[in-house]
Design a protein around this motif. Structure first.
Motif, PDB file in Angstrom:
ATOM      1  N   ASN A  91       0.914  -1.051   0.346  1.00  0.00           N
ATOM      2  CA  ASN A  91       0.188   0.340  -0.473  1.00  0.00           C
ATOM      3  C   ASN A  91       0.430   1.406   0.076  1.00  0.00           C
ATOM      4  OD1 ASN A  91      -2.441  -2.179   0.136  1.00  0.00           O
ATOM      5  ND2 ASN A  91      -2.157  -1.818   2.645  1.00  0.00           N
ATOM      6  N   ILE A  92       1.615   0.726   0.725  1.00  0.00           N
ATOM      7  CA  ILE A  92       2.857   2.683   0.837  1.00  0.00           C
ATOM      8  C   ILE A  92       3.697   2.847  -0.217  1.00  0.00           C
ATOM      9  CG2 ILE A  92       5.288   3.044   1.653  1.00  0.00           C
ATOM     10  CD1 ILE A  92       3.746   1.868   3.960  1.00  0.00           C
ATOM     11  N   SER A  93       4.169   0.961  -1.009  1.00  0.00           N
ATOM     12  CA  SER A  93       4.751   1.625  -2.571  1.00  0.00           C
ATOM     13  C   SER A  93       3.476   2.070  -3.413  1.00  0.00           C
ATOM     14  CB  SER A  93       4.560   0.256  -3.097  1.00  0.00           C
ATOM     15  OG  SER A  93       5.806   0.259  -4.449  1.00  0.00           O
ATOM     16  N   GLN A  94       2.386   1.630  -3.837  1.00  0.00           N
ATOM     17  CA  GLN A  94       0.810   2.428  -4.730  1.00  0.00           C
ATOM     18  C   GLN A  94       1.031   3.616  -4.297  1.00  0.00           C
ATOM     19  OE1 GLN A  94      -2.848   0.514  -3.958  1.00  0.00           O
ATOM     20  NE2 GLN A  94      -3.537   1.861  -5.420  1.00  0.00           N
ATOM     21  N   TRP A  95       1.163   4.305  -3.097  1.00  0.00           N
ATOM     22  CA  TRP A  95       0.870   5.879  -3.141  1.00  0.00           C
ATOM     23  C   TRP A  95       2.520   6.437  -3.525  1.00  0.00           C
ATOM     24  CZ3 TRP A  95       3.975   8.272   1.725  1.00  0.00           C
ATOM     25  CH2 TRP A  95       3.628   9.246   1.990  1.00  0.00           C
ATOM     26  N   LEU A  96       3.444   5.678  -2.746  1.00  0.00           N
ATOM     27  CA  LEU A  96       4.914   5.859  -3.453  1.00  0.00           C
ATOM     28  C   LEU A  96       5.280   6.689  -4.680  1.00  0.00           C
ATOM     29  CD1 LEU A  96       7.204   4.871   0.013  1.00  0.00           C
ATOM     30  CD2 LEU A  96       6.439   7.498  -0.671  1.00  0.00           C
ATOM     31  N   HIS A  97       4.471   5.723  -5.143  1.00  0.00           N
ATOM     32  CA  HIS A  97       5.042   5.480  -6.864  1.00  0.00           C
ATOM     33  C   HIS A  97       3.568   5.923  -7.595  1.00  0.00           C
ATOM     34  CE1 HIS A  97       8.993   3.416  -6.650  1.00  0.00           C
ATOM     35  NE2 HIS A  97       8.369   2.879  -5.611  1.00  0.00           N
ATOM     36  N   ARG A  98       2.635   6.691  -7.085  1.00  0.00           N
ATOM     37  CA  ARG A  98       1.814   7.194  -7.849  1.00  0.00           C
ATOM     38  C   ARG A  98       1.423   5.899  -8.505  1.00  0.00           C
ATOM     39  NH1 ARG A  98       3.827  13.039  -7.564  1.00  0.00           N
ATOM     40  NH2 ARG A  98       3.146  13.951  -5.883  1.00  0.00           N
ATOM     41  N   ARG A  99       0.624   4.621  -8.028  1.00  0.00           N
ATOM     42  CA  ARG A  99       0.108   3.791  -8.990  1.00  0.00           C
ATOM     43  C   ARG A  99      -1.229   3.692  -8.728  1.00  0.00           C
ATOM     44  NH1 ARG A  99       4.244  -0.473  -6.938  1.00  0.00           N
ATOM     45  NH2 ARG A  99       5.839   0.385  -8.645  1.00  0.00           N
ATOM     46  N   ASP A 100      -1.848   3.762  -9.552  1.00  0.00           N
ATOM     47  CA  ASP A 100      -3.781   4.205  -9.875  1.00  0.00           C
ATOM     48  C   ASP A 100      -3.996   2.662  -9.544  1.00  0.00           C
ATOM     49  OD1 ASP A 100      -3.286   6.730 -10.092  1.00  0.00           O
ATOM     50  OD2 ASP A 100      -3.975   6.859 -11.936  1.00  0.00           O
ATOM     51  N   ALA A 101      -4.893   1.945  -8.819  1.00  0.00           N
ATOM     52  CA  ALA A 101      -5.393   1.192  -9.061  1.00  0.00           C
ATOM     53  C   ALA A 101      -7.024   0.969  -8.161  1.00  0.00           C
ATOM     54  CB  ALA A 101      -4.262  -0.123  -8.379  1.00  0.00           C
ATOM     55  N   PHE A 102      -8.078   0.384  -7.826  1.00  0.00           N
ATOM     56  CA  PHE A 102      -9.077   0.299  -7.440  1.00  0.00           C
ATOM     57  C   PHE A 102      -9.542   2.158  -7.042  1.00  0.00           C
ATOM     58  CE2 PHE A 102      -5.784  -3.300  -6.285  1.00  0.00           C
ATOM     59  CZ  PHE A 102      -7.152  -4.123  -6.256  1.00  0.00           C
ATOM     60  N   GLY A 103      -9.397   2.307  -8.230  1.00  0.00           N
ATOM     61  CA  GLY A 103     -10.233   4.124  -7.656  1.00  0.00           C
ATOM     62  C   GLY A 103      -9.633   4.639  -7.029  1.00  0.00           C
ATOM     63  N   LEU A 104      -8.116   4.488  -6.122  1.00  0.00           N
ATOM     64  CA  LEU A 104      -7.364   5.364  -5.701  1.00  0.00           C
ATOM     65  C   LEU A 104      -6.595   6.372  -6.850  1.00  0.00           C
ATOM     66  CD1 LEU A 104      -6.361   2.865  -3.470  1.00  0.00           C
ATOM     67  CD2 LEU A 104      -7.783   4.508  -3.682  1.00  0.00           C
ATOM     68  N   ASP A 105      -7.242   7.382  -7.512  1.00  0.00           N
ATOM     69  CA  ASP A 105      -6.036   7.563  -8.632  1.00  0.00           C
ATOM     70  C   ASP A 105      -5.391   9.535  -8.182  1.00  0.00           C
ATOM     71  OD1 ASP A 105      -8.457   8.649  -8.341  1.00  0.00           O
ATOM     72  OD2 ASP A 105      -9.223   8.619 -10.523  1.00  0.00           O
ATOM     73  N   THR A 106      -5.706   9.102  -7.108  1.00  0.00           N
ATOM     74  CA  THR A 106      -5.144  10.930  -6.279  1.00  0.00           C
ATOM     75  C   THR A 106      -4.509  10.458  -5.094  1.00  0.00           C
ATOM     76  OG1 THR A 106      -6.890  11.217  -4.680  1.00  0.00           O
ATOM     77  CG2 THR A 106      -7.416  11.617  -7.454  1.00  0.00           C
ATOM     78  N   ASP A 107      -2.919  11.566  -4.340  1.00  0.00           N
ATOM     79  CA  ASP A 107      -2.487  10.632  -3.562  1.00  0.00           C
ATOM     80  C   ASP A 107      -2.949  10.920  -2.874  1.00  0.00           C
ATOM     81  OD1 ASP A 107      -0.084  10.867  -5.257  1.00  0.00           O
ATOM     82  OD2 ASP A 107       0.579  12.855  -5.061  1.00  0.00           O
TER      83      ASP A 107
END
Length: 133
Positions: A91-107
């Motif tokens: 989850n931290i990696s997704q946030w740090l690398h700004r990867r969109d997935a599951f509707g999480l498309d903003t920081d």
């Protein structure tokens, strides 16, 4: 309180089974966005293998939360809590690398999701705690 705790455990177990099945089927691409690069650099495995392995683990943990006998539930809850802690770097990696997935498309959305991992850990521990006497 025991009825609420049981309902919470069943809901968490069913949610884990659903998440695990989604890892194995329709959401595999989405879950790849959460695999930290360090995992595939250190271990000779693909992102897909990590997603599939975590999916199998989630199905197993969910099933154990649903079916474990009373005397084993606390141990299962601890394993589930440890699993939630172990996957937190994804989850931290997704946030740090700004990867969109599951509707999480903003920081902000990705960061807010980070706050829910401790809730899952607490949920796993609380819902499997034996009743007070």
């Amino acid at each position: 309180m025991a009825g609420i705790r049981t309902a919470a455990r069943v809901l968490l177990g069913a949610s884990l089974v659903f998440a695990g099945v989604s890892h194995l089927t329709f959401a595999r691409d989405e879950f790849r966005a959460q695999v930290p690069e360090l995992v595939t650099e250190l271990a000779p495995v693909s992102e897909d293998a990590v997603v599939l392995g975590s999916g199998v683990a989630e199905v197993a943990l969910g099933g154990a939360l649903l079916l474990a006998p009373h005397g084993r539930r606390r141990a299962v809850g601890r394993v589930a809590a440890a699993f939630f802690a172990a996957v937190f770097p994804g989850n931290i990696s997704q946030w740090l690398h700004r990867r969109d997935a599951f509707g999480l498309d903003t920081d902000d959305k990705r960061f807010t999701r980070l706050l829910f991992q401790p809730v899952l850990i607490a949920w796993a521990l609380w819902s499997t705690r034996p009743p007070r006497r």
